[in-house]
Design a protein around this motif. Sequence first.
Motif, PDB file in Angstrom:
ATOM      1  N   SER A 271     -21.791  -1.586  11.634  1.00  0.00           N
ATOM      2  CA  SER A 271     -21.225  -2.219  10.444  1.00  0.00           C
ATOM      3  C   SER A 271     -20.697  -3.622  10.702  1.00  0.00           C
ATOM      4  CB  SER A 271     -20.085  -1.360   9.889  1.00  0.00           C
ATOM      5  OG  SER A 271     -20.558  -0.091   9.525  1.00  0.00           O
ATOM      6  N   LEU A 272     -20.778  -4.079  11.937  1.00  0.00           N
ATOM      7  CA  LEU A 272     -20.202  -5.379  12.281  1.00  0.00           C
ATOM      8  C   LEU A 272     -21.225  -6.507  12.166  1.00  0.00           C
ATOM      9  CD1 LEU A 272     -18.125  -4.398  15.436  1.00  0.00           C
ATOM     10  CD2 LEU A 272     -17.343  -4.612  13.067  1.00  0.00           C
ATOM     11  N   ASP A 273     -20.750  -7.622  11.620  1.00  0.00           N
ATOM     12  CA  ASP A 273     -21.564  -8.831  11.557  1.00  0.00           C
ATOM     13  C   ASP A 273     -21.279  -9.750  12.736  1.00  0.00           C
ATOM     14  OD1 ASP A 273     -22.956  -8.506   8.981  1.00  0.00           O
ATOM     15  OD2 ASP A 273     -20.924  -8.525   8.163  1.00  0.00           O
ATOM     16  N   PHE A 274     -20.071  -9.655  13.281  1.00  0.00           N
ATOM     17  CA  PHE A 274     -19.706 -10.523  14.404  1.00  0.00           C
ATOM     18  C   PHE A 274     -18.528  -9.933  15.159  1.00  0.00           C
ATOM     19  CE2 PHE A 274     -17.194 -12.060  10.818  1.00  0.00           C
ATOM     20  CZ  PHE A 274     -15.934 -12.199  11.366  1.00  0.00           C
ATOM     21  N   ALA A 275     -18.320 -10.459  16.359  1.00  0.00           N
ATOM     22  CA  ALA A 275     -17.168 -10.091  17.180  1.00  0.00           C
ATOM     23  C   ALA A 275     -16.665 -11.346  17.877  1.00  0.00           C
ATOM     24  CB  ALA A 275     -17.543  -9.031  18.205  1.00  0.00           C
ATOM     25  N   VAL A 276     -15.360 -11.461  17.986  1.00  0.00           N
ATOM     26  CA  VAL A 276     -14.707 -12.573  18.672  1.00  0.00           C
ATOM     27  C   VAL A 276     -13.814 -11.971  19.745  1.00  0.00           C
ATOM     28  CG1 VAL A 276     -13.154 -14.548  18.438  1.00  0.00           C
ATOM     29  CG2 VAL A 276     -14.733 -13.989  16.573  1.00  0.00           C
ATOM     30  N   PHE A 277     -14.034 -12.372  20.990  1.00  0.00           N
ATOM     31  CA  PHE A 277     -13.254 -11.865  22.114  1.00  0.00           C
ATOM     32  C   PHE A 277     -12.403 -12.981  22.700  1.00  0.00           C
ATOM     33  CE2 PHE A 277     -16.911  -9.047  21.853  1.00  0.00           C
ATOM     34  CZ  PHE A 277     -16.296  -7.805  21.886  1.00  0.00           C
ATOM     35  N   SER A 278     -11.153 -12.653  22.998  1.00  0.00           N
ATOM     36  CA  SER A 278     -10.230 -13.652  23.531  1.00  0.00           C
ATOM     37  C   SER A 278     -10.765 -14.294  24.811  1.00  0.00           C
ATOM     38  CB  SER A 278      -8.847 -13.040  23.757  1.00  0.00           C
ATOM     39  OG  SER A 278      -8.910 -11.965  24.662  1.00  0.00           O
ATOM     40  N   LYS A 279     -11.449 -13.521  25.624  1.00  0.00           N
ATOM     41  CA  LYS A 279     -11.987 -14.073  26.883  1.00  0.00           C
ATOM     42  C   LYS A 279     -13.008 -15.177  26.633  1.00  0.00           C
ATOM     43  CE  LYS A 279     -15.492 -10.432  27.408  1.00  0.00           C
ATOM     44  NZ  LYS A 279     -16.686 -11.175  27.153  1.00  0.00           N
ATOM     45  N   ASP A 280     -13.692 -15.117  25.495  1.00  0.00           N
ATOM     46  CA  ASP A 280     -14.694 -16.134  25.158  1.00  0.00           C
ATOM     47  C   ASP A 280     -14.076 -17.373  24.520  1.00  0.00           C
ATOM     48  OD1 ASP A 280     -16.719 -14.408  26.063  1.00  0.00           O
ATOM     49  OD2 ASP A 280     -16.876 -13.475  24.076  1.00  0.00           O
ATOM     50  N   VAL A 281     -12.935 -17.188  23.863  1.00  0.00           N
ATOM     51  CA  VAL A 281     -12.277 -18.286  23.163  1.00  0.00           C
ATOM     52  C   VAL A 281     -11.240 -18.967  24.057  1.00  0.00           C
ATOM     53  CG1 VAL A 281     -10.841 -18.849  21.143  1.00  0.00           C
ATOM     54  CG2 VAL A 281     -12.683 -17.174  20.939  1.00  0.00           C
ATOM     55  N   GLY A 282     -10.718 -18.241  25.032  1.00  0.00           N
ATOM     56  CA  GLY A 282      -9.689 -18.791  25.909  1.00  0.00           C
ATOM     57  C   GLY A 282      -8.306 -18.729  25.288  1.00  0.00           C
ATOM     58  N   ALA A 283      -8.115 -17.785  24.394  1.00  0.00           N
ATOM     59  CA  ALA A 283      -6.821 -17.602  23.726  1.00  0.00           C
ATOM     60  C   ALA A 283      -6.678 -16.134  23.341  1.00  0.00           C
ATOM     61  CB  ALA A 283      -6.745 -18.473  22.483  1.00  0.00           C
ATOM     62  N   SER A 284      -5.435 -15.680  23.235  1.00  0.00           N
ATOM     63  CA  SER A 284      -5.160 -14.294  22.855  1.00  0.00           C
ATOM     64  C   SER A 284      -4.449 -14.262  21.506  1.00  0.00           C
ATOM     65  CB  SER A 284      -4.263 -13.617  23.894  1.00  0.00           C
ATOM     66  OG  SER A 284      -4.919 -13.545  25.133  1.00  0.00           O
ATOM     67  N   LYS A 285      -4.555 -13.121  20.825  1.00  0.00           N
ATOM     68  CA  LYS A 285      -3.816 -12.952  19.576  1.00  0.00           C
ATOM     69  C   LYS A 285      -2.326 -13.065  19.870  1.00  0.00           C
ATOM     70  CE  LYS A 285      -6.084  -9.046  18.824  1.00  0.00           C
ATOM     71  NZ  LYS A 285      -6.362  -7.719  18.287  1.00  0.00           N
ATOM     72  N   PRO A 286      -1.591 -13.720  19.042  1.00  0.00           N
ATOM     73  CA  PRO A 286      -1.895 -14.210  17.705  1.00  0.00           C
ATOM     74  C   PRO A 286      -2.292 -15.684  17.634  1.00  0.00           C
ATOM     75  CG  PRO A 286       0.460 -14.222  17.997  1.00  0.00           C
ATOM     76  CD  PRO A 286      -0.143 -13.711  19.294  1.00  0.00           C
ATOM     77  N   ASP A 287      -2.839 -16.257  18.691  1.00  0.00           N
ATOM     78  CA  ASP A 287      -3.243 -17.667  18.683  1.00  0.00           C
ATOM     79  C   ASP A 287      -4.219 -17.932  17.534  1.00  0.00           C
ATOM     80  OD1 ASP A 287      -4.669 -20.147  19.282  1.00  0.00           O
ATOM     81  OD2 ASP A 287      -3.691 -20.055  21.234  1.00  0.00           O
ATOM     82  N   PRO A 288      -3.957 -18.938  16.726  1.00  0.00           N
ATOM     83  CA  PRO A 288      -4.831 -19.246  15.589  1.00  0.00           C
ATOM     84  C   PRO A 288      -6.289 -19.547  15.978  1.00  0.00           C
ATOM     85  CG  PRO A 288      -2.756 -20.437  15.384  1.00  0.00           C
ATOM     86  CD  PRO A 288      -2.771 -19.801  16.755  1.00  0.00           C
ATOM     87  N   LYS A 289      -6.517 -19.975  17.210  1.00  0.00           N
ATOM     88  CA  LYS A 289      -7.897 -20.281  17.632  1.00  0.00           C
ATOM     89  C   LYS A 289      -8.832 -19.093  17.424  1.00  0.00           C
ATOM     90  CE  LYS A 289      -6.513 -23.441  21.286  1.00  0.00           C
ATOM     91  NZ  LYS A 289      -6.469 -23.636  22.734  1.00  0.00           N
ATOM     92  N   LEU A 290      -8.361 -17.894  17.769  1.00  0.00           N
ATOM     93  CA  LEU A 290      -9.189 -16.695  17.589  1.00  0.00           C
ATOM     94  C   LEU A 290      -9.566 -16.504  16.133  1.00  0.00           C
ATOM     95  CD1 LEU A 290      -7.434 -14.084  19.867  1.00  0.00           C
ATOM     96  CD2 LEU A 290      -9.799 -14.775  20.015  1.00  0.00           C
ATOM     97  N   PHE A 291      -8.626 -16.685  15.260  1.00  0.00           N
ATOM     98  CA  PHE A 291      -8.862 -16.470  13.845  1.00  0.00           C
ATOM     99  C   PHE A 291      -9.742 -17.578  13.259  1.00  0.00           C
ATOM    100  CE2 PHE A 291      -5.080 -14.233  15.108  1.00  0.00           C
ATOM    101  CZ  PHE A 291      -5.318 -12.969  14.598  1.00  0.00           C
ATOM    102  N   GLN A 292      -9.600 -18.799  13.773  1.00  0.00           N
ATOM    103  CA  GLN A 292     -10.458 -19.898  13.329  1.00  0.00           C
ATOM    104  C   GLN A 292     -11.910 -19.644  13.724  1.00  0.00           C
ATOM    105  OE1 GLN A 292      -8.276 -23.064  15.211  1.00  0.00           O
ATOM    106  NE2 GLN A 292      -6.896 -23.312  13.477  1.00  0.00           N
ATOM    107  N   VAL A 293     -12.115 -19.127  14.924  1.00  0.00           N
ATOM    108  CA  VAL A 293     -13.473 -18.787  15.354  1.00  0.00           C
ATOM    109  C   VAL A 293     -14.037 -17.673  14.473  1.00  0.00           C
ATOM    110  CG1 VAL A 293     -14.863 -17.823  17.237  1.00  0.00           C
ATOM    111  CG2 VAL A 293     -13.164 -19.592  17.723  1.00  0.00           C
ATOM    112  N   ALA A 294     -13.217 -16.685  14.153  1.00  0.00           N
ATOM    113  CA  ALA A 294     -13.668 -15.590  13.285  1.00  0.00           C
ATOM    114  C   ALA A 294     -14.059 -16.121  11.905  1.00  0.00           C
ATOM    115  CB  ALA A 294     -12.591 -14.521  13.170  1.00  0.00           C
ATOM    116  N   ILE A 295     -13.289 -17.029  11.365  1.00  0.00           N
ATOM    117  CA  ILE A 295     -13.628 -17.607  10.066  1.00  0.00           C
ATOM    118  C   ILE A 295     -14.952 -18.360  10.153  1.00  0.00           C
ATOM    119  CG2 ILE A 295     -12.960 -19.376   8.386  1.00  0.00           C
ATOM    120  CD1 ILE A 295     -10.054 -18.416   8.775  1.00  0.00           C
ATOM    121  N   SER A 296     -15.164 -19.100  11.229  1.00  0.00           N
ATOM    122  CA  SER A 296     -16.437 -19.807  11.411  1.00  0.00           C
ATOM    123  C   SER A 296     -17.607 -18.835  11.465  1.00  0.00           C
ATOM    124  CB  SER A 296     -16.413 -20.644  12.695  1.00  0.00           C
ATOM    125  OG  SER A 296     -15.478 -21.689  12.579  1.00  0.00           O
TER     126      SER A 296
END
Length: 92
Positions: free
Chosen positions: A43-68
């Motif tokens: 059921s998933l269209d995408f996944a964002v992992f902190s190790k790939d973004v270089g940030a952990s929740k709740p860092d906005p970077k993760l959520f910005q990547v998810a929005i993209s």
Amino acid sequence: RNRPVYFEGAPDLLKGLKSQGVAVGVISDGFAELEKMPEINCSLDFAVFSKDVGASKPDPKLFQVAISKAEEVLGRPCTPAECVMVGDSYQK
């Protein structure tokens, strides 16, 4: 991590949302192997992992990547106001 216990109806809810054209994604600080979780992976269209973004929740970077990624799936701009985040930790 690869054997989660789902709330009753959660996998069916995700399938239903996706079938209605909702972009469904995951944001994770962990190292889950989604291919080992067929109940939700299908059921998933995408996944964002902190190790790939270089940030952990709740860092906005993760959520910005998810929005993209949601924008890529939907083929249109997507705002934070159009997104819903469901988590298991209030702090994150």
